[in-house]
Design a protein around this motif. Structure first.
Motif, short mmCIF file in Angstrom:
data_model
loop_
_atom_site.label_atom_id
_atom_site.label_comp_id
_atom_site.label_asym_id
_atom_site.label_seq_id
_atom_site.Cartn_x
_atom_site.Cartn_y
_atom_site.Cartn_z
N ASP A 54 25.62 5.83 15.89
CA ASP A 54 25.88 4.40 16.02
C ASP A 54 27.14 4.13 16.83
O ASP A 54 27.52 2.98 17.04
CB ASP A 54 26.03 3.74 14.63
CG ASP A 54 24.69 3.57 13.92
OD1 ASP A 54 23.70 3.29 14.62
OD2 ASP A 54 24.65 3.73 12.68
N GLY A 55 27.82 5.19 17.24
CA GLY A 55 29.08 5.03 17.98
C GLY A 55 28.86 4.89 19.47
O GLY A 55 27.72 4.82 19.95
N LEU A 56 29.97 4.86 20.19
CA LEU A 56 29.91 4.64 21.64
C LEU A 56 30.33 5.91 22.38
O LEU A 56 31.33 6.53 22.05
CB LEU A 56 30.84 3.49 22.02
CG LEU A 56 30.84 3.08 23.49
CD1 LEU A 56 29.54 2.37 23.86
CD2 LEU A 56 32.02 2.16 23.80
N GLN B 333 32.25 -6.51 12.16
CA GLN B 333 33.39 -6.05 12.95
C GLN B 333 33.84 -7.19 13.85
O GLN B 333 33.01 -7.97 14.32
CB GLN B 333 33.01 -4.84 13.82
CG GLN B 333 32.68 -3.61 13.00
CD GLN B 333 32.76 -2.32 13.82
OE1 GLN B 333 33.22 -2.29 14.95
NE2 GLN B 333 32.31 -1.23 13.21
N SER B 334 35.15 -7.28 14.07
CA SER B 334 35.62 -8.29 15.00
C SER B 334 36.73 -7.71 15.84
O SER B 334 37.43 -6.78 15.42
CB SER B 334 36.08 -9.54 14.25
OG SER B 334 37.39 -9.38 13.81
N VAL B 335 36.87 -8.26 17.04
CA VAL B 335 37.92 -7.77 17.94
C VAL B 335 38.46 -8.96 18.72
O VAL B 335 37.72 -9.89 19.05
CB VAL B 335 37.36 -6.66 18.87
CG1 VAL B 335 36.27 -7.17 19.79
CG2 VAL B 335 38.47 -6.00 19.67
N GLY B 336 39.78 -8.95 18.96
CA GLY B 336 40.41 -10.02 19.72
C GLY B 336 40.82 -11.19 18.85
O GLY B 336 40.70 -11.15 17.63
N CYS B 369 32.85 -11.34 17.32
CA CYS B 369 32.65 -11.00 15.92
C CYS B 369 31.16 -10.71 15.78
O CYS B 369 30.33 -11.42 16.34
CB CYS B 369 33.07 -12.18 15.06
SG CYS B 369 33.03 -11.80 13.31
N ALA B 370 30.83 -9.65 15.07
CA ALA B 370 29.42 -9.29 14.96
C ALA B 370 29.10 -8.82 13.56
O ALA B 370 29.97 -8.33 12.83
CB ALA B 370 29.10 -8.18 15.96
N ILE B 371 27.84 -8.97 13.19
CA ILE B 371 27.40 -8.52 11.88
C ILE B 371 26.00 -7.95 11.99
O ILE B 371 25.21 -8.37 12.84
CB ILE B 371 27.44 -9.68 10.86
CG1 ILE B 371 27.30 -9.12 9.45
CG2 ILE B 371 26.37 -10.74 11.15
CD1 ILE B 371 27.84 -10.04 8.40
N GLY B 372 25.72 -6.96 11.16
CA GLY B 372 24.39 -6.37 11.14
C GLY B 372 24.33 -5.30 10.07
O GLY B 372 25.37 -4.91 9.52
N PRO B 373 23.14 -4.80 9.77
CA PRO B 373 23.02 -3.75 8.76
C PRO B 373 23.78 -2.49 9.19
O PRO B 373 23.75 -2.13 10.37
CB PRO B 373 21.52 -3.47 8.72
CG PRO B 373 20.87 -4.64 9.36
CD PRO B 373 21.85 -5.21 10.32
N GLY B 374 24.43 -1.85 8.25
CA GLY B 374 25.15 -0.61 8.53
C GLY B 374 26.16 -0.77 9.64
O GLY B 374 26.92 -1.73 9.67
N ASN B 375 26.14 0.18 10.57
CA ASN B 375 27.09 0.12 11.68
C ASN B 375 26.40 -0.29 12.97
O ASN B 375 26.82 0.08 14.06
CB ASN B 375 27.76 1.48 11.85
CG ASN B 375 28.58 1.84 10.64
OD1 ASN B 375 29.43 1.06 10.21
ND2 ASN B 375 28.32 2.99 10.05
N VAL B 377 26.33 -2.89 14.72
CA VAL B 377 27.02 -3.70 15.74
C VAL B 377 28.23 -2.99 16.34
O VAL B 377 28.91 -3.52 17.21
CB VAL B 377 27.45 -5.07 15.17
CG1 VAL B 377 26.24 -5.88 14.75
CG2 VAL B 377 28.43 -4.91 14.02
N ALA B 378 28.49 -1.78 15.87
CA ALA B 378 29.71 -1.09 16.30
C ALA B 378 29.77 -0.87 17.81
O ALA B 378 30.79 -1.10 18.45
CB ALA B 378 29.83 0.24 15.57
N LYS B 379 28.63 -0.45 18.37
CA LYS B 379 28.63 -0.15 19.82
C LYS B 379 29.01 -1.39 20.63
O LYS B 379 29.81 -1.32 21.54
CB LYS B 379 27.22 0.30 20.25
CG LYS B 379 27.12 1.80 20.44
CD LYS B 379 25.75 2.20 20.98
CE LYS B 379 25.45 3.58 20.45
NZ LYS B 379 24.14 4.10 20.75
#
Ligand SMILES: Cc1cc2nc3c(=O)[nH]c(=O)nc-3n(C[C@H](O)[C@H](O)[C@H](O)COP(=O)(O)OP(=O)(O)OC[C@H]3O[C@@H](n4cnc5c(N)ncnc54)[C@H](O)[C@@H]3O)c2cc1C
Ligand code: FES
Lengths: 105, 417
Positions: A54-56, B333-336, B369-375, B377-379
């Protein structure tokens, strides 16, 4: 004794990307670097056992999706806190456009 | 003579600073003071796995062996009770003084108390809980029995994570929130909506626009709400945010402004004193603003900058802040930072998987800002983080099109660079 396992077709992984692969109760992460070569590591982050796929992928580095721990997926080296334990790596080969990894027998 | 570096507080920031100091300087003396007992530990699991996993033990940030190996003098159970800026000394709870060449204040924050309960002298009532430390978590664990009813005041991140964990353990959970929606300031509406729905689906009763008239704590908890029927519960958790631990800095006369005011080099108004983590209010030049955050990763990144500068380097904190939260099977996860956005855009993969992006006039991303099951949205968030940090101008059509991978924006930005 070598034990080559079929993973998927080469074109199922984009360049500079990663996919998960499960086999015999183990999970692996299979990468293609920007130049297209294929690499394999154990699939779970050594920090909190999160799926690395799931990473980049950026250049030679996979960044964990959870707390951004970084590993060089070509040699498994952890790049610093929060990850300190290296990833296991596995040999790969491509035959007839199919990816294989070598796992412990 | 070798320099003496003193760090107050062995949380995320304090430990990272100690590590960085040692990494760059083999000769200095490093003293790390912590008022709590035991080895430094991670706080994020305290509202998550610590409550769900019966076998949970503290996740250490650093081990005893590593502290020894790096010759970091770790003093647990030692409170720094005074800071003497003129003579450059700290005074310890064991009565000793220690002189420093450079000092880092990494004292973090504490859970904010509910004024109503303070006024009534109920701050340490056995039915009242808050969550900041492992000891707080231990208390909650011991009380979290299935079937009990708990009222949670405040629908912030820690409150909602706690609600999710307690609900998953079979408790009845009511959350009281004074705002019109959850996470009003921290999270854009379309993302908060997914979380609110998850809590509703799980049977958490979130009361919005809620005004508390009175609270009584006796053998049970009674809460009077304006215009609603009285609530009765077994115990009460207050999760209305955190306040920076500025006591020492205040006494020492350091500049304060919602926390200890620092420069981008993490320097306070005293030339040899630095601050990092939840306790500091720092500038982010990219956003032209000064903020105080409570973010696990920021605390560490800031500490690294502070440590480098304590050693005479010239480092500045410039990263876009990043944050995550886990509730049920959902990962956020959120950034900025959302500062003066001009364009707002949503990328919706499905009902529960969404990314929300805000841009400035130049079509540079400010935050996401993003949301989703598990990880899941990480990418995307990682790609966006890079786009922000590179000041890339992005193509809005691609950004909004779920069929085009976000990473293509990064490649395009690379080619343009
Ligand atoms: C329950 C919980 C869940 C969280 N979840 C997330 C999350 O999911 N994602 C995220 O990004 N962030 C999360 N956070 C926030 C994150 O943990 C903090 O941002 C981070 O811990 C800040 O690090 P710090 O070093 O600044 O402060 P802290 O970790 O609070 O450390 C400060 C330390 O200083 C010590 N101290 C204070 N004063 C003194 C003194 N005078 N003398 C000696 N010692 C002193 C304190 O005891 C404490 O150990 C969470 C926090 C909590 C409490
Ligand atoms: S789980 Fe990978 S860095 Fe924490």
């Amino acid at each position: 004794m070598s034990n080559w396992i079929e993973v998927c077709a080469l074109d199922e992984i984009d360049e500079e990307d990663v996919v998960p692969f499960d086999h015999a109760g183990h999970t692996y992460a299979i990468y293609r670097c920007p130049e297209g070569d294929v690499f394999a590591t154990s699939g779970l982050c050594t920090h909190e056992r999160i799926h690395l796929a799931d990473g980049l992928v950026m250049d030679d580095i996979i960044e964990c999706p959870k707390h951004n721990g970084r590993f060089n997926y070509k040699n498994g080296q952890a790049q610093g806190a929060p990850v300190c334990e290296h990833l296991k790596t596995f040999a790969t080969k491509i035959e007839n456009d199919t990816i294989y990894i070598e796992v412990a027998p | 003579m070798s320099q003496t570096m003193v760090i107050i507080g062995a949380g995320e920031a304090g430990v990272r600073a100690a590590r960085t100091l040692r990494q760059h300087s083999p000769d200095i003396e490093i003293h790390l003071f912590e008022r709590e007992n035991g080895l430094p530990y991670e706080r994020p699991p305290l509202s998550k796995s610590a409550l769900l996993d019966e076998a949970f033990t503290r996740q250490l940030i650093i081990s005893e062996e590593e502290l020894t190996q790096l010759s970091i003098h770790y003093h647990s159970d030692t409170y720094v009770d005074e800071l003497l800026p003129a003579s450059k000394q700290v005074h310890l709870s064991n009565g000793q003084y220690l002189a420093f060449d450079k000092l880092l204040i990494a004292t973090g924050a504490k859970a904010r108390a509910l004024p109503l309960l303070q006024q009534k002298g109920l701050d340490s009532h056995p039915l009242l809980f808050s969550l900041r430390s492992a000891a707080d978590c231990q208390r909650i664990r011991a009380h979290a029995l299935a079937g009990q009813h708990v009222v949670l005041v405040g629908a912030g991140f820690i409150g909602l994570e706690l609600a999710a964990s307690l609900r998953s353990k079979g408790l009845k959970v009511t959350v009281l929130e004074s705002q019109a929606r959850i996470l009003q300031r921290a999270v854009p509406a379309p993302i908060a909506e997914v979380l609110a729905q998850a809590h509703a689906d799980q049977g958490v009763d979130i009361r919005l626009n809620c005004q508390i008239e009175d609270i009584r704590l006796d053998h049970v908890v009674e809460v009077d709400l304006v215009g609603q029927t009285r609530l009765t519960a077994d115990w009460l958790v207050v999760g209305i945010g955190a306040e920076p631990n500025i006591h020492l800095a205040n006494q020492a006369g350091l500049a304060l402004e919602n926390g200890i005011k620092v420069t981008a080099a993490m320097k306070t108004s005293h030339p040899d004193i630095y601050a990092a983590g939840d306790v500091c209010n720092f500038p982010l030049s990219r956003y032209g603003t000064q903020v105080r955050l409570e973010s696990w990763r920021c605390a560490q990144e800031q500490a690294e900058i502070a440590a480098l500068n304590m050693l005479g380097h010239r480092a500045q904190y410039e990263q876009a802040p990043w944050f995550w939260s886990d509730q049920y099977d959902l990962g956020l996860q959120s950034v900025g930072l959302s500062i003066n956005p001009v364009t707002r855009l949503e990328r919706r993969y499905d009902e529960r998987t969404r990314l929300y992006v805000e841009l400035n006039e130049q079509q540079q991303i400010l935050c996401a800002c993003a949301i989703g099951p598990g990880n899941s949205v990480a990418k995307d968030i990682k790609v966006i983080e890079r786009l922000i940090n590179q000041n890339s101008t992005v193509d809005i059509t691609t950004l909004g099109d779920v069929n085009v991978p976000l990473k293509s924006l990064l490649k395009r930005a690379k080619e343009c660079a």
